[in-house]
Design a protein around this motif. Structure first.
Motif: not given
Length: 796
Positions: A466, A499, A502, A531, A535, A539, A622
């Motif tokens: 990130m 985004s 995060a 986002v 996204f 994650f 990310s």
């Protein structure tokens, strides 16, 4: 006389080496544990107290209150500092600050990121800085000024004077070194190695500091006058924001004051948005104080017990000395000398042990602990005096009785020290009373650490790179999309997301929104950030209801949102799908499983995702990578980004490495030390319990012998004696359960995620304690039960 007593002490040590060294080592180990715990407690309690004006320095915090929750933040409007100074005569000075974490470079050499702050001259005047070069009161007066710590100045300019030199920030902006200060103490809630003048903000970030009372991006400190009535001033400040902010959304914001000496220890529940820095829980310190107290008490009791046992074996010696005309005072003097020799020996041995252990201990707790610090002389003098007094009192307790008895009592073996069975039983109960909470706290601490380490965060943090990327224009955002297409061709890169914020990276926007069927003044304070479609996959989050954003639904770009479970619960929505926010502009299409956004030690707050990716100054990127070749993949990603964003250095880092600001690893180390000291205390309790039972059984030799003569079996005697101690254990267990429960409940309050306590936990600890007691005493009782009655009678 003194020389004679020392010779008698040396002769007694030579005569009973085993007892002396057991007592010496036990006392030294206990004292070593107490000194190490005291050093840690003193260090943690010293945070920010090096400031000359610590008693008058306060941080202003902002609490947001809506219909469903209260949240406290360290961030306040930039204008607040000047406002409080001009409006209230109690405020002598004020300052706005904010953390920065920029790349610094000298010529073409780029250095890794260093922690710094933006501040002004008022900040330098309020806090205690020791400048080695430059004007300490005006170093941050001019725009584009930077002040370096001594270590950083030596790092950047090892062989020349740093004053007047030029340092680039993010390879773009030139800053001039206007001052050098001695490294800021690590025992401060402010973590920084350099300061940049706040009036450089416009040139660095392309905009002036937001002079908008609705924007909260600064941390505000105030220095109050000596005679300020804090309660009265707090009431004045509390509603200050209402003079500048129109709360049409029904929310309320109020201000509060926090002494800077409390920021480190008492703000785990405060969201840090403006200032970075490590924090701790005051309950951790209370636990260390509790264990230190228990250890001190157990060490003293054990010393008294062992001394009493030794003196009971010297009854005949004392009786003969009294026959020969030695007075009570002379006897007491002799035994006090013995006690002082013992305790001074224990102090010297403990100092050696502390010197040996301290470096490893400091490394484990992550603190720069030292035997030399401001006030160390007074600190160790207190420990020395306390140790000597405890040694004298410990020696006087049995001696006062023995020296006061008649000669006939010694010759008949009928001393009061033998008759005081209720005192001995009371000490046994108290030893057990201490043991159960210590075992429970150790057990619960280990369980809590394991629980937090294994807790489902609501997303997968492993192999997740990130970074923030500066994107002030649409062209910059388009670059991110170009880079995405390029990087996804690498088989080691699994997914890529852009985004506005995060988890554990922060940002996003705090909004106050009305919801479906709410009144005009009812609003919920909710974190919201835009986002993209990838996204959730990046994650590895889970949807519990509805769907994620999709290109098949064009309205998702402007009119759809996804909320977390907490938002639905706070609003009382059992079926949130189709519900709306913001005058029906945003429609809920999905509910994501709750995930932690900031810290495991804070409650999960309401959250909303939208597809509205605005042109923010910075975007969060990310990237999920393969677990193989992680370092090589990271270097490749950094290379690609820096080739596209030439003006601003970019460095990606793994989320798992900086997870929760390092607080979890720091807390884990501290709690391991706590468990270690608890185990040491428990071992000392066991030694004390063993010595008490040994002494008690010795006093009961005649009773046991008579029972055997009258036909009692060894097994019967064993059960009879064991039953007495089991009863004492039950009394101690029942009386300590209330204390144990209270301690665990207070500990649970320090974290929004507690492992909890159940009946099985209590049963487990009670079983462990009972097992320890049985192992400690059974062997000794069995040996006493097997002894021949002839031996006991012959002694009599």
């Amino acid at each position: 006389m003194l020389k004679l007593n020392f010779l008698l002490v040396l002769r007694q040590i030579k005569k009973d080496k085993k007892s002396f060294f057991i007592n010496l080592i036990g006392s030294a180990v206990g004292l070593t544990a107490i000194i190490l715990m005291s050093l840690y407690i003193h260090y943690e309690d010293s945070y920010d107290k090096f400031n000359e004006n610590v008693d008058r320095l306060y941080r202003i915090e902002r609490t947001v209150q809506d219909k469903v929750q209260n949240q406290t933040f360290d961030s306040t409007p930039y204008e607040l500092a000047e406002e409080v100074k001009s409006s209230f005569p109690e405020v002598i000075n004020s300052a706005s600050t904010a953390s920065i974490n920029s790349f610094l470079s000298i010529d073409d050499r780029l250095y890794p990121r260093e922690e710094g702050i933006m501040a002004n001259n008022n900040f330098l005047k309020m806090f205690s800085f020791k400048f080695v070069a430059g004007d300490s009161f005006n170093a941050l007066k001019k725009p584009m000024s930077i002040v370096l710590s001594e270590t950083l100045a030596s790092k950047f300019f090892p062989s020349e004077n740093a004053m007047g030199k030029v340092i680039k920030v993010n390879k773009k902006h030139n800053l001039t070194v206007t001052g050098i200060f001695k490294d800021y103490p690590k025992d401060s809630h402010i973590s920084m190695k350099y300061m940049v003048s706040y009036n450089s903000y416009e040139e660095l970030y392309g905009a002036k500091p937001e002079k908008n009372w609705n924007s909260n991006r600064s941390c505000t400190y105030v220095l109050l006058s000596k005679n300020t009535q804090l309660d009265l001033f707090s009431r004045k400040v509390k509603g200050l924001l209402s003079n500048h902010v129109d709360y049409v959304d029904g929310n309320k914001e109020f201000l509060s004051l926090r002494p800077i000496s409390d920021v480190y220890m008492k703000t785990l529940d405060v969201r840090n948005e403006a200032m970075a820095g490590l924090r701790n829980s005051i309950l951790v310190i209370y636990l260390f104080i509790l264990v230190a107290f228990f250890t001190a008490f157990v060490t003293t009791v054990n010393y008294i017990n062992l001394t009493t046992t030794q003196l009971a074996n010297r009854e005949l010696e004392i009786g003969i000395k009294k026959v020969l005309g030695i007075t009570k005072g002379q006897l007491r003097y002799q035994f006090v000398i013995e006690s002082l020799v013992m305790i001074i020996g224990a102090i010297l041995l403990s100092i050696v042990l502390v010197i040996i252990i301290l470096p490893a201990f400091s490394s484990l707790v992550g603190r720069d602990l030292s035997l030399v610090f401001n006030g160390s002389g007074a600190f160790f003098l207190k420990i020395f005096i306390a140790s000597i007094l405890l040694g004298i009192l410990g020696g006087l307790y049995p001696v006062v009785y023995l020296a006061s008895l008649k000669i006939s009592s010694f010759l008949q073996g009928n001393t009061s020290i033998k008759r005081r069975k209720y005192l001995r039983k009371g000490l046994v109960v108290f030893q057990l009373f201490i043991t159960i909470p210590l075992i429970f706290l150790s057990y619960n601490t280990i369980s809590q650490i394991n629980y937090l380490n294994e807790k489902d965060l609501g997303f997968k943090k492993d192999n997740l790179l990130m970074s923030w990327v500066k994107t002030p224009t649409n062209k910059d955002v388009e670059r991110l999309k170009v880079i995405k297409n390029k990087l996804l061709q690498n088989p080691n890169i699994l997914s890529y997301s852009i985004s506005e914020g995060a988890p554990f990276l922060g940002a996003g926007e705090e909004k106050s929104l009305g919801w479906e069927n709410s009144s005009n003044n009812d609003k919920i304070r909710i974190s919201s950030y835009g986002v993209d479609y990838d996204f959730i996959n990046t994650f590895k989050m889970n949807l519990v209801k509805g769907r994620w954003f999709s290109k098949d639904h064009p309205t998702d770009l402007e009119n759809s949102c996804i909320i977390n479970e907490v938002t639905a619960q706070r609003l009382g929505w059992k079926d949130p799908i189709g519900k709306t926010f913001d005058n029906r502009r945003l429609k809920v299409i999905g509910v994501v499983k709750d995930f932690h956004q900031n810290s495991l030690f804070q409650e999960i707050s309401p959250l909303m995702f939208t597809m509205n990716l605005k042109n923010e100054a910075y975007m969060a990127v990310s990237i999920k990578v393969n677990s193989n070749n992680k370092t090589e993949t990271k270097n490749a990603i950094n290379k690609v980004f820096n080739s596209h964003f030439i003006d601003t250095p970019i460095e990606f880092g793994f989320l798992e490495d900086g997870f929760d600001e390092g607080y979890m690893s720091a807390l884990e180390n501290v709690m391991k030390i706590f468990v270690l000291f608890s185990i040491i205390s428990i071992i000392m309790v066991i030694i004390g319990l063993y010595s008490l039972i040994s002494f008690s059984l010795k006093m009961q030799k005649k009773t046991i012998a008579i029972r055997k003569v009258l036909g009692a079996s060894t097994k019967g005697l064993f059960v009879f004696i064991l039953k007495e101690y089991i009863i004492l254990y039950i009394i101690a267990a029942l009386s300590s359960l209330v204390l144990t429960y209270m301690l665990i409940m207070e500990l649970a309050k320090s974290s929004a995620n507690s492992v909890g306590v159940g009946i099985l936990d209590f049963a487990m600890v009670i079983s462990i304690t009972l097992f320890i007691v049985l192992v400690t005493i059974s062997g000794k009782i069995w040996t006493a039960s097997k002894e021949s009655p002839i031996d006991a009678i012959s002694i009599e």
